[in-house]
Design an enzyme around this catalytic site. Structure first.
Site, PDB file in Angstrom:
ATOM      1  N   SER A 200      12.800  -7.215   3.960  1.00  0.00           N
ATOM      2  CA  SER A 200      12.978  -8.560   4.492  1.00  0.00           C
ATOM      3  C   SER A 200      12.528  -8.635   5.961  1.00  0.00           C
ATOM      4  O   SER A 200      11.381  -8.318   6.262  1.00  0.00           O
ATOM      5  CB  SER A 200      14.437  -8.986   4.313  1.00  0.00           C
ATOM      6  OG  SER A 200      14.600 -10.366   4.535  1.00  0.00           O
ATOM      7  N   ASP A 327      11.367 -15.656  -5.158  1.00  0.00           N
ATOM      8  CA  ASP A 327      12.156 -15.342  -3.967  1.00  0.00           C
ATOM      9  C   ASP A 327      12.458 -16.635  -3.204  1.00  0.00           C
ATOM     10  O   ASP A 327      11.545 -17.288  -2.707  1.00  0.00           O
ATOM     11  CB  ASP A 327      11.376 -14.372  -3.075  1.00  0.00           C
ATOM     12  CG  ASP A 327      12.195 -13.820  -1.922  1.00  0.00           C
ATOM     13  OD1 ASP A 327      13.109 -14.521  -1.438  1.00  0.00           O
ATOM     14  OD2 ASP A 327      11.918 -12.684  -1.490  1.00  0.00           O
ATOM     15  N   HIS A 356      15.169 -11.982  -3.957  1.00  0.00           N
ATOM     16  CA  HIS A 356      15.008 -11.413  -2.617  1.00  0.00           C
ATOM     17  C   HIS A 356      15.768 -10.095  -2.556  1.00  0.00           C
ATOM     18  O   HIS A 356      16.991 -10.069  -2.622  1.00  0.00           O
ATOM     19  CB  HIS A 356      15.546 -12.382  -1.559  1.00  0.00           C
ATOM     20  CG  HIS A 356      15.190 -11.991  -0.153  1.00  0.00           C
ATOM     21  ND1 HIS A 356      13.920 -12.130   0.359  1.00  0.00           N
ATOM     22  CD2 HIS A 356      15.937 -11.447   0.842  1.00  0.00           C
ATOM     23  CE1 HIS A 356      13.895 -11.711   1.612  1.00  0.00           C
ATOM     24  NE2 HIS A 356      15.104 -11.283   1.929  1.00  0.00           N
TER      25      HIS A 356
END
Length: 395
Positions: A200, A327, A356
């Site tokens: 991320s 996502d 995600h």
């Protein structure tokens, strides 16, 4: 039970003229498998659209039937898979540039040699070495190929105190540079094979570091998972639906509020406590604090500078990107497809499902992206592309 095979196909974007990409993918069965006898990896598809994959792929990824919804996938990956509680050894570091405190957590999974290939892990927005996705990846990397893993915990995260006026962001590279120099020259100077993995926000830091360091980076190869590639598009997507706004936009903003409470009066130059507490979204918070802290007028300006999408064409070392179409935080809209297909150092892997940082597979309820990432990094272990599972660890 399952959707069509075409939807489940893992799509690959890379420069097929680079023979090294072909060799790497041939060694990664969770990334690439021959589709049929009529299409091979050496037969590049002449695509009219940049968003069409480079090659027809035989690999498919299906989540369990109850995780087809990305929100369920994200919740399961974050809260429902069992905690590992892996043992770590912490080193606390103070960056001499401004006195900011960061830390390194070394996973103590076994007895390592002094030159054991080592992975540095960048966690997500307000995470740390305790996160499930971090620990499961480190455990798999060790069990599969004997990698040592070290987590770089950012300022204020994972118990780190606030000792400077600056926090961290995707464009703040002083800390990753400091960590890299400390690890390679002081802590583990005999390690010859270094790898960098980002999750991320950590993957955005990774890419910006790669673009800045160029060939001077000591890392041999990299993996980016759930990268918020185009942060302007990410912001739009976070506000696009009621669920996205409620769960992710406001949820992540609240995480940032909790983190920045540790700064006390250090934030007064940017905003009042009342203004900070009134922020409802990540963009609100970045407009108030992050952008100003790092020299930008607005959050939009910061997002343009921080986005990985602008740097793909300039990356000069090997890197694998793994993202999911569903996502809700890091959508594939705004991806520079053409740049991935023309840069010989990049491979982009896109699955239909995964959410995600989820990517839980129906086969074993474990992370498919972890398997693919470890396979990719393992191709760089042996100079002759002949890896030995037992060379890097002792029992």
């Amino acid at each position: 039970m399952f959707s069509s095979r075409d939807k489940a196909e893992v799509k690959l974007y890379f420069d097929s003229n680079n023979e090294e990409n072909q060799k790497i993918l041939d060694q990664c069965p969770h990334l690439y498998q021959k589709y049929d006898k009529d299409v091979t990896i050496n037969d590049r598809i002449n695509n009219i659209e940049d968003s069409e994959p480079t090659i027809k792929n035989g690999v498919t990824f299906y989540p369990p039937y109850y995780l087809y919804n990305s929100h369920f996938m994200n919740y399961y990956g974050s809260y429902k898979i069992p905690k590992l509680n892996l043992k770590t050894r912490r080193e606390i570091l103070v960056n001499p540039i401004d006195g900011g405190t960061i830390s390194l957590d070394f996973f103590e999974l076994g007895e390592f040699k002094e030159d054991t290939p080592t992975i540095v892990i960048n966690h997500g927005l307000t995470g740390g070495s305790h996160e499930r996705y971090v620990q499961y990846f480190a455990q798999r990397a060790y069990k599969e190929k004997g990698f040592r893993s070290v987590v770089f915990n950012y300022r204020g995260c994972a118990g780190n105190p606030i000792t400077a006026d600056r926090a961290y962001s995707a464009v703040q590279l002083d800390d990753i540079k400091f960590v890299t120099e400390y690890l390679t020259k002081t802590a583990l100077p005999l390690v010859k094979k270094w790898f960098l993995v980002g999750f991320s926000l950590g993957s955005a830091i990774l890419v910006n570091y790669m673009a800045d360091a160029g060939k001077d980076s000591p890392y041999l190869a990299h993996v980016s998972i759930s990268n918020p590639m185009n942060m302007v598009e990410c912001t739009k997507n976070l506000s696009s639906t009621y669920i996205n706004n409620l769960i992710y936009n406001k949820g992540l903003a609240n995480n940032l509020k909790r983190l920045f409470r540790k700064f006390d009066g250090r934030l007064d130059k940017y905003a009042t406590k009342e203004q900070i507490m009134a922020a409802q979204t990540i963009a609100d918070f970045d407009d108030l604090i992050t952008s100003k802290m790092f020299g930008f007028e607005t959050a939009h300006d910061y997002y343009l500078a921080a986005s990985s999408s602008k740097s793909i064409r300039n990356l000069v070392k090997p890197i694998l990107f793994i993202n999911a179409i569903d996502d809700p935080i890091a959508p594939t809209s705004g991806f520079p497809w053409k740049d991935f297909k023309s840069n010989p150092n990049t491979i982009l892997c896109v699955s239909r499902w995964g959410g995600h940082l989820g990517f839980i597979s129906y086969e074993d309820h474990m992370s498919w992206s972890d398997k693919a990432a470890v396979e990719y990094l393992s191709t760089f272990l042996d100079d002759n592309n002949n890896n030995n599972d037992n060379d890097n660890k002792t029992e």
